[in-house]
Design a protein around this motif. Sequence first.
Motif, PDB file in Angstrom:
ATOM      1  N   ALA A   1      -3.530 -10.113   3.492  1.00  0.00           N
ATOM      2  CA  ALA A   1      -2.420 -10.175   2.898  1.00  0.00           C
ATOM      3  C   ALA A   1      -2.206 -10.697   1.485  1.00  0.00           C
ATOM      4  CB  ALA A   1      -1.219 -10.032   3.241  1.00  0.00           C
ATOM      5  N   ASP A   2      -2.048 -11.778   1.831  1.00  0.00           N
ATOM      6  CA  ASP A   2      -2.168 -13.268   0.473  1.00  0.00           C
ATOM      7  C   ASP A   2      -3.100 -13.730   0.113  1.00  0.00           C
ATOM      8  OD1 ASP A   2      -2.673 -14.400   2.945  1.00  0.00           O
ATOM      9  OD2 ASP A   2      -0.767 -16.035   2.348  1.00  0.00           O
TER      10      ASP A   2
ATOM     11  N   HIS B   1      -5.611 -12.038  -5.748  1.00  0.00           N
ATOM     12  CA  HIS B   1      -4.887 -11.223  -6.479  1.00  0.00           C
ATOM     13  C   HIS B   1      -4.623 -10.440  -6.843  1.00  0.00           C
ATOM     14  CE1 HIS B   1      -2.779 -12.101 -10.912  1.00  0.00           C
ATOM     15  NE2 HIS B   1      -3.356 -10.985 -11.279  1.00  0.00           N
ATOM     16  N   LYS B   2      -3.073  -9.290  -7.322  1.00  0.00           N
ATOM     17  CA  LYS B   2      -2.925  -7.960  -7.527  1.00  0.00           C
ATOM     18  C   LYS B   2      -2.583  -7.713  -8.364  1.00  0.00           C
ATOM     19  CE  LYS B   2      -2.042  -8.556  -2.656  1.00  0.00           C
ATOM     20  NZ  LYS B   2      -1.557 -10.012  -2.513  1.00  0.00           N
TER      21      LYS B   2
ATOM     22  N   PRO C   1      -0.138  -5.488 -11.363  1.00  0.00           N
ATOM     23  CA  PRO C   1       0.586  -4.363 -10.519  1.00  0.00           C
ATOM     24  C   PRO C   1       0.751  -2.990 -11.362  1.00  0.00           C
ATOM     25  CG  PRO C   1       1.167  -6.216 -12.385  1.00  0.00           C
ATOM     26  CD  PRO C   1       0.236  -6.306 -11.712  1.00  0.00           C
TER      27      PRO C   1
ATOM     28  N   GLN D   1       2.787   2.302  -1.912  1.00  0.00           N
ATOM     29  CA  GLN D   1       4.246   1.220  -1.578  1.00  0.00           C
ATOM     30  C   GLN D   1       3.360  -0.014  -1.480  1.00  0.00           C
ATOM     31  OE1 GLN D   1       6.625   1.694  -3.085  1.00  0.00           O
ATOM     32  NE2 GLN D   1       7.393  -0.850  -2.848  1.00  0.00           N
ATOM     33  N   GLY D   2       3.436  -1.592  -2.227  1.00  0.00           N
ATOM     34  CA  GLY D   2       2.936  -2.637  -1.470  1.00  0.00           C
ATOM     35  C   GLY D   2       1.869  -2.424  -1.930  1.00  0.00           C
ATOM     36  N   TYR D   3       0.730  -3.153  -1.017  1.00  0.00           N
ATOM     37  CA  TYR D   3      -0.684  -3.880  -1.222  1.00  0.00           C
ATOM     38  C   TYR D   3      -1.618  -3.049  -1.106  1.00  0.00           C
ATOM     39  CZ  TYR D   3      -5.132  -6.636  -1.328  1.00  0.00           C
ATOM     40  OH  TYR D   3      -6.142  -7.353  -0.452  1.00  0.00           O
ATOM     41  N   HIS D   4      -3.311  -2.262  -1.898  1.00  0.00           N
ATOM     42  CA  HIS D   4      -3.898  -1.528  -1.235  1.00  0.00           C
ATOM     43  C   HIS D   4      -5.119  -1.950  -2.503  1.00  0.00           C
ATOM     44  CE1 HIS D   4      -1.928   1.504   0.926  1.00  0.00           C
ATOM     45  NE2 HIS D   4      -0.675   1.287  -0.369  1.00  0.00           N
TER      46      HIS D   4
ATOM     47  N   ASP E   1      -7.871  -4.987  -6.154  1.00  0.00           N
ATOM     48  CA  ASP E   1      -6.774  -5.274  -5.632  1.00  0.00           C
ATOM     49  C   ASP E   1      -5.117  -4.731  -6.275  1.00  0.00           C
ATOM     50  OD1 ASP E   1      -7.495  -6.180  -3.462  1.00  0.00           O
ATOM     51  OD2 ASP E   1      -8.625  -7.836  -4.584  1.00  0.00           O
TER      52      ASP E   1
ATOM     53  N   ASP F   1      -0.933  -4.299  -6.776  1.00  0.00           N
ATOM     54  CA  ASP F   1       0.655  -4.505  -5.464  1.00  0.00           C
ATOM     55  C   ASP F   1       1.039  -3.117  -6.431  1.00  0.00           C
ATOM     56  OD1 ASP F   1       2.914  -4.514  -3.953  1.00  0.00           O
ATOM     57  OD2 ASP F   1       3.249  -6.704  -5.991  1.00  0.00           O
TER      58      ASP F   1
ATOM     59  N   SER G   1       4.382  -0.737  -6.499  1.00  0.00           N
ATOM     60  CA  SER G   1       6.110  -0.953  -6.660  1.00  0.00           C
ATOM     61  C   SER G   1       6.634   0.134  -6.994  1.00  0.00           C
ATOM     62  CB  SER G   1       6.572  -2.078  -8.316  1.00  0.00           C
ATOM     63  OG  SER G   1       6.102  -1.410  -9.124  1.00  0.00           O
TER      64      SER G   1
END
Length: 210
Positions: free
Chosen positions: A96-97, A100-101, A103, A183-186, A206, A208, A210
């Motif tokens: 998950a982390d 880098h994503k 936005p 929504q969130g990380y994809h 990657d 993120d 919002s």
Amino acid sequence: MSQTKVEPQSNAQLRHGQVFEPASRGQLCVDGVNAQCPLQSWNVNGLEAGKFFPAPTANLHDPLAPTDAPNAAPPADGKIASAGQAHSAVLDEQSADRWHKHPVKSGQMLEFKWSYHASHLTRRWNYFITREGWDPNRPLSRAQFESEPFYKAELTAQPFWEHQAELTPPQPTIHELRLPQRQGYHVVLAVWEVADTGNAFYQVVDFDFS
């Protein structure tokens, strides 16, 4: 004796194409934004494996263009981000982390831009996204992605040997697409499929949402 230097074959053959905007996972390694993945540009341009993802097997023919070259073996689950290339296996690390994503927002119009170091006669570009409820702490697999692309750009001229001009992609190639509801990380998987060989080029980006 000639002083001409010949680049090692393994590197020279791998310079083909990549998504440079938004910067792919591999490009962010080259740029030093993603840590502990010391890749060079040729690594990112050489993420090549069999076409027709998410098909798992080789020797399949294109339903649209049956005279195109049949596919080589697509990358195995867990090796999708690297396209199974050992030189870039670090890209298959997944949590998950880890990466880098960028936005973004659901429904946003976003340009994807490809650059080519060695152009190929092209059949299509497919864009896949991870499913709602996917597990970002598990390796990227076919089950983690939607089975159909949310965006496809396709060139229909055939046979490929009679339509080289129509099937040569512009430099750069730009696709404006609408991001799905998320929504969130994809993760978005962009795949550039070649008409005159059995291969495609794989790029993951990657995001993120919002």
